[in-house]
Design an enzyme around this catalytic site. Structure first.
Site, PDB file in Angstrom:
ATOM      1  N   GLU A   1     -10.069   2.886  -4.737  1.00 25.97           N
ATOM      2  CA  GLU A   1     -10.779   3.473  -3.592  1.00 25.97           C
ATOM      3  C   GLU A   1     -10.288   4.892  -3.332  1.00 25.97           C
ATOM      4  O   GLU A   1      -9.080   5.130  -3.291  1.00 25.97           O
ATOM      5  CB  GLU A   1     -10.523   2.647  -2.331  1.00 25.97           C
ATOM      6  CG  GLU A   1     -10.996   1.213  -2.405  1.00 25.97           C
ATOM      7  CD  GLU A   1     -10.771   0.462  -1.096  1.00 25.97           C
ATOM      8  OE1 GLU A   1     -11.284  -0.653  -0.978  1.00 25.97           O
ATOM      9  OE2 GLU A   1     -10.067   0.991  -0.197  1.00 25.97           O
TER      10      GLU A   1
ATOM     11  N   VAL B   1     -16.775  -8.080  -4.097  1.00 20.96           N
ATOM     12  CA  VAL B   1     -18.074  -8.588  -3.652  1.00 20.96           C
ATOM     13  C   VAL B   1     -19.209  -7.760  -4.267  1.00 20.96           C
ATOM     14  O   VAL B   1     -20.203  -8.295  -4.754  1.00 20.96           O
ATOM     15  CB  VAL B   1     -18.183  -8.520  -2.109  1.00 20.96           C
ATOM     16  CG1 VAL B   1     -19.593  -8.843  -1.640  1.00 20.96           C
ATOM     17  CG2 VAL B   1     -17.174  -9.443  -1.447  1.00 20.96           C
TER      18      VAL B   1
ATOM     19  N   GLU C   1      -6.489   3.253  -1.826  1.00 22.94           N
ATOM     20  CA  GLU C   1      -5.803   2.024  -2.229  1.00 22.94           C
ATOM     21  C   GLU C   1      -6.516   1.422  -3.428  1.00 22.94           C
ATOM     22  O   GLU C   1      -7.612   1.864  -3.801  1.00 22.94           O
ATOM     23  CB  GLU C   1      -5.711   1.009  -1.086  1.00 22.94           C
ATOM     24  CG  GLU C   1      -7.014   0.649  -0.429  1.00 22.94           C
ATOM     25  CD  GLU C   1      -6.803  -0.259   0.804  1.00 22.94           C
ATOM     26  OE1 GLU C   1      -7.083  -1.457   0.684  1.00 22.94           O
ATOM     27  OE2 GLU C   1      -6.380   0.232   1.871  1.00 22.94           O
TER      28      GLU C   1
ATOM     29  N   GLY D   1      -7.847  -2.574   3.622  1.00 20.85           N
ATOM     30  CA  GLY D   1      -9.147  -2.951   4.152  1.00 20.85           C
ATOM     31  C   GLY D   1      -9.332  -2.614   5.628  1.00 20.85           C
ATOM     32  O   GLY D   1     -10.234  -3.121   6.260  1.00 20.85           O
TER      33      GLY D   1
ATOM     34  N   LYS E   1       0.817  -1.220   0.000  1.00 22.24           N
ATOM     35  CA  LYS E   1       0.000   0.000   0.000  1.00 22.24           C
ATOM     36  C   LYS E   1       0.851   1.271   0.000  1.00 22.24           C
ATOM     37  O   LYS E   1       0.421   2.304  -0.542  1.00 22.24           O
ATOM     38  CB  LYS E   1      -0.964  -0.005   1.187  1.00 22.24           C
ATOM     39  CG  LYS E   1      -1.892  -1.239   1.223  1.00 22.24           C
ATOM     40  CD  LYS E   1      -2.723  -1.382  -0.029  1.00 22.24           C
ATOM     41  CE  LYS E   1      -3.490  -2.704  -0.068  1.00 22.24           C
ATOM     42  NZ  LYS E   1      -4.212  -2.924  -1.336  1.00 22.24           N
TER      43      LYS E   1
ATOM     44  N   ARG F   1      -8.820  -7.072  -7.842  1.00 18.72           N
ATOM     45  CA  ARG F   1      -9.672  -8.253  -7.984  1.00 18.72           C
ATOM     46  C   ARG F   1     -11.088  -7.812  -8.333  1.00 18.72           C
ATOM     47  O   ARG F   1     -11.401  -6.630  -8.281  1.00 18.72           O
ATOM     48  CB  ARG F   1      -9.721  -9.018  -6.656  1.00 18.72           C
ATOM     49  CG  ARG F   1     -10.267  -8.143  -5.532  1.00 18.72           C
ATOM     50  CD  ARG F   1     -10.696  -8.899  -4.299  1.00 18.72           C
ATOM     51  NE  ARG F   1     -11.494  -8.056  -3.441  1.00 18.72           N
ATOM     52  CZ  ARG F   1     -11.002  -7.192  -2.559  1.00 18.72           C
ATOM     53  NH1 ARG F   1      -9.688  -7.058  -2.412  1.00 18.72           N
ATOM     54  NH2 ARG F   1     -11.808  -6.455  -1.821  1.00 18.72           N
TER      55      ARG F   1
HETATM   56  C1  MV4 Z   1      -8.317   6.766   6.307  1.00 21.13           C
HETATM   57  C2  MV4 Z   1      -9.328   7.458   7.009  1.00 21.13           C
HETATM   58  C3  MV4 Z   1      -9.132   8.805   7.228  1.00 21.13           C
HETATM   59  N1  MV4 Z   1      -8.004   9.415   6.780  1.00 21.13           N
HETATM   60  N2  MV4 Z   1      -7.228   7.415   5.876  1.00 21.13           N
HETATM   61  C4  MV4 Z   1     -10.287   2.407   6.613  1.00 21.13           C
HETATM   62  C5  MV4 Z   1     -10.143   1.319   5.596  1.00 21.13           C
HETATM   63  C6  MV4 Z   1      -8.818   1.514   4.992  1.00 21.13           C
HETATM   64  N3  MV4 Z   1      -8.817   1.166   3.598  1.00 21.13           N
HETATM   65  C7  MV4 Z   1      -8.515   2.950   5.206  1.00 21.13           C
HETATM   66  N4  MV4 Z   1      -9.489   3.458   6.136  1.00 21.13           N
HETATM   67  C8  MV4 Z   1      -9.495   4.773   6.469  1.00 21.13           C
HETATM   68  N5  MV4 Z   1      -8.425   5.468   6.037  1.00 21.13           N
HETATM   69  C9  MV4 Z   1      -7.082   8.704   6.120  1.00 21.13           C
HETATM   70  N6  MV4 Z   1      -5.978   9.338   5.693  1.00 21.13           N
HETATM   71  C10 MV4 Z   1     -10.437   6.756   7.442  1.00 21.13           C
HETATM   72  C11 MV4 Z   1     -10.525   5.396   7.184  1.00 21.13           C
HETATM   73  C12 MV4 Z   1     -11.703   4.738   7.687  1.00 21.13           C
HETATM   74  C13 MV4 Z   1     -12.664   4.260   6.823  1.00 21.13           C
HETATM   75  C14 MV4 Z   1     -12.509   4.340   5.445  1.00 21.13           C
HETATM   76  C15 MV4 Z   1     -13.466   3.854   4.599  1.00 21.13           C
HETATM   77  C16 MV4 Z   1     -14.608   3.273   5.137  1.00 21.13           C
HETATM   78  C17 MV4 Z   1     -14.780   3.161   6.488  1.00 21.13           C
HETATM   79  C18 MV4 Z   1     -13.814   3.645   7.362  1.00 21.13           C
HETATM   80  C19 MV4 Z   1     -14.008   3.542   8.722  1.00 21.13           C
HETATM   81  C20 MV4 Z   1     -13.031   4.028   9.564  1.00 21.13           C
HETATM   82  C21 MV4 Z   1     -11.880   4.620   9.040  1.00 21.13           C
END
Ligand code: MV4
Length: 411
Positions: A275, A295, A288, A164, A116, A292
Site C-alpha cells: 500500500e 478481498v 504498509e 488498516g 508496522k 495475504r
Molecule cells: C495516513 C494518512 C495520511 N498521512 N498516513 C488509514 C489507513 C491506514 N492504513 C493508514 N491510513 C492513513 N494513513 C499518513 N502519514 C491518511 C490515512 C487515511 C486513509 C488512508 C487510506 C485510505 C483511507 C484513509 C482514510 C483516512 C486516513
C-alpha cells in the site's frame, strides 16, 4: 502439485478458492462453524468438517481443530483466504511443523510486515520511499515532539500492531501531540495488547494506491499493476479501480519497482499487496504491506477498469437474489435466494466486478449491473454505489481518501 487442500475460511473467498482448485484438479476440504451448515462453501467442497460453534475463536480461528481437520482428511495444504488466520505467523509455523503447507508467505515475512513500525524501517533500509517521521517506534512524548519538529506538522501516530486504519491519531501542534501520544498508546494497548506507536508526517488528501505482487519459491517476483482504493468509508473500501486515474506509465513503473523492492526486503513469496499513499504532488510513500490475498484481488484479475463492492451489515434471510451477468460483469458471492446471512461474521455479501475497454465503459456497465442486481430481504449498499458512480468528481477520476466525506450523513 497438491492433491487436496483445506480451506480455512468461509463465504465468497472459500468459493473462489474451490473453483481455482477445480480448475487445477485439486480436491477440496471445507471447514465450517455450526452457524454455517447451510453455507455454499460446505456444499461445493469435496469434503467438509465442522470445526466448532459459531464464535470465530471456537471455529475459524481454532488452530488445533483446523489442523486436526487437515490431518483427518489428509490435506497437503491449507489456504487461509483473507481475514481469520491469513496473517497469523504462529499458524503458518504450526503448519510447517505438522508438514502441512501454508499457502501464503513465510512466518518471518508475516512477522516483519505485521509489525508496522518494523515494516517501515525494513523497507526504508531497502531504499523504498517512506513518509518522513520516526525511524521505528516512539518511546516518549518528548521523542514524538522531536520527530515531529523534523517532519513538520501535522503528524499522525499509528499503532505498530495496527494496520488498516485502527488506532491512529492526528496532531497539528506540540500540545496536541503530547496528548495524542498518551491516548494513542492507551488505545493501542487496549486494541492490540501492544502500546507501541510510530510517527509520520500527516499527508493531507492523499490517494491510496496499492500494488498486487506475487512471488514464487525460485526467487521470481512480479507486480500485477495497481488498484486505486481511495473510495473508502471508515477504512472499508467501497470501490476499487484499475488502472488508477492518477498514474501514468512512468509513475506506474516507478511505484511498481518500489513495491518489488519492499517485497524483496523480506524475501516475499505468494500473494501480497504493497500500500502506498500518493500525495497531491505525485510523490508516493510506502504505507504498509498486507501479507495475504486481498478481498479486492478480482480487480487485478480482470485488470482494466473494475469496481468491486462491499455491502453494509444487514444479517437476515435473502428473499430474492438475482445477480447481474453479461459482458464485463462478474459477481463473486456465496449468497443465494433463501440463504440466511449469519450475524457473526464479516458483513460483505458479495463483490461486483465490472470491466470495459475504458473507464467510461466500465462505469456504465457498473451502473447497469447495479440496476439489474436484485437482492431483497436485507439492506445493501447498492444505492450508495449508484450515487458514487453518478458523482461528477468520480466520473472525472478526481479521487482522494476524503471523497466519501460528502456522503457522511447518508451513510
Ligand atoms: C495516513 C494518512 C495520511 N498521512 N498516513 C488509514 C489507513 C491506514 N492504513 C493508514 N491510513 C492513513 N494513513 C499518513 N502519514 C491518511 C490515512 C487515511 C486513509 C488512508 C487510506 C485510505 C483511507 C484513509 C482514510 C483516512 C486516513
Amino acid at each position: 502439485m497438491f492433491k487436496k487442500i483445506l480451506i480455512a475460511n468461509r463465504g465468497e473467498i472459500a468459493l473462489r478458492i474451490i473453483s481455482a482448485c477445480r480448475e487445477l484438479g485439486v480436491k477440496t476440504v471445507a471447514i465450517y462453524s455450526e452457524a454455517d451448515r447451510d453455507a455454499l462453501h460446505v456444499r461445493y467442497a469435496d469434503e467438509d468438517v465442522c470445526v466448532g460453534p459459531y464464535p470465530s475463536s471456537a471455529s475459524y480461528l481454532n488452530i488445533s481443530a483446523i489442523v486436526s481437520a487437515a490431518e483427518i482428511t489428509e490435506a497437503d495444504a491449507i489456504h487461509p483466504g483473507y481475514g481469520f488466520l491469513s496473517e497469523n505467523a504462529y499458524f503458518a509455523e504450526i503448519l510447517h511443523d505438522c508438514h502441512i503447507t501454508f499457502i501464503g508467505p513465510s512466518p518471518d515475512a508475516i512477522r516483519k510486515m505485521g509489525d508496522k513500525a518494523l515494516a517501515r524501517r525494513t523497507v526504508a533500509a531497502a531504499g523504498v520511499p517512506t513518509v518522513p517521521g520516526s525511524p521505528g517506534s516512539v518511546d516518549s512524548a518528548d521523542d514524538a515532539i522531536g520527530f515531529a519538529k523534523k517532519a513538520g506538522y501535522p503528524v499522525i501516530l499509528k499503532a505498530s500492531a495496527g494496520g488498516g486504519g485502527r488506532g491512529m491519531r492526528v496532531a497539528r501542534d506540540e500540545r496536541e501531540l503530547a496528548n495524542a501520544y498518551e491516548t494513542a498508546r492507551v488505545e493501542a494497548e487496549k486494541a492490540f495488547g501492544n502500546s507501541e506507536v510510530y510517527l509520520e508526517k500527516y499527508i493531507e488528501e492523499p490517494r491510496h494506491v496499492e500494488f498486487q505482487i506475487f512471488g514464487d519459491h525460485h526467487g521470481h517476483l512480479r507486480h500485477l499493476g495497481e488498484r486505486e482504493c481511495s473510495i473508502q468509508r471508515r477504512h472499508q473500501k467501497l470501490i476499487e479501480e484499475s488502472p488508477s486515474t492518477a498514474l501514468d506509465e512512468a509513475l506506474r513503473c516507478e511505484m511498481g519497482e518500489a513495491a518489488l523492492k519492499a517485497a524483496r526486503a523480506v524475501h516475499y513469496t505468494n500473494a501480497g499487496t504493497i500500500e502506498f499513499l500518493l500525495d497531491t504532488d505525485g510523490r508516493f510513500y510506502f504505507m504498509e504491506m498486507n501479507t495475504r490475498l486481498q478481498v479486492e484481488h478480482p480487480v487485478t484479475e480482470e485488470i482494466n477498469a473494475e469496481d468491486p463492492f462491499t455491502f453494509a451489515p444487514s444479517p437476515g434471510r435473502i428473499t430474492a437474489f438475482h445477480p447481474p451477468g453479461g459482458l464485463g460483469v462478474r459477481v463473486d458471492t456465496a449468497a443465494y435466494q433463501g440463504y440466511v446471512i449469519p450475524p457473526h461474521y464479516d458483513s460483505m455479501v458479495g463483490k461486483l466486478i465490472v470491466s470495459g475497454r475504458n473507464r467510461a465503459e466500465a462505469m456504465s456497465r457498473g451502473l447497469r449491473a447495479l440496476d439489474l442486481f436484485v437482492i431483497e430481504g436485507i439492506k445493501t449498499t447498492i444505492p450508495l454505489h449508484r450515487r458514487i458512480l453518478e458523482e461528477e468528481d468520480f466520473k472525472h477520476g478526481r479521487l482522494s481518501t476524503r471523497f466519501m466525506e460528502r456522503f457522511a450523513k447518508a451513510s
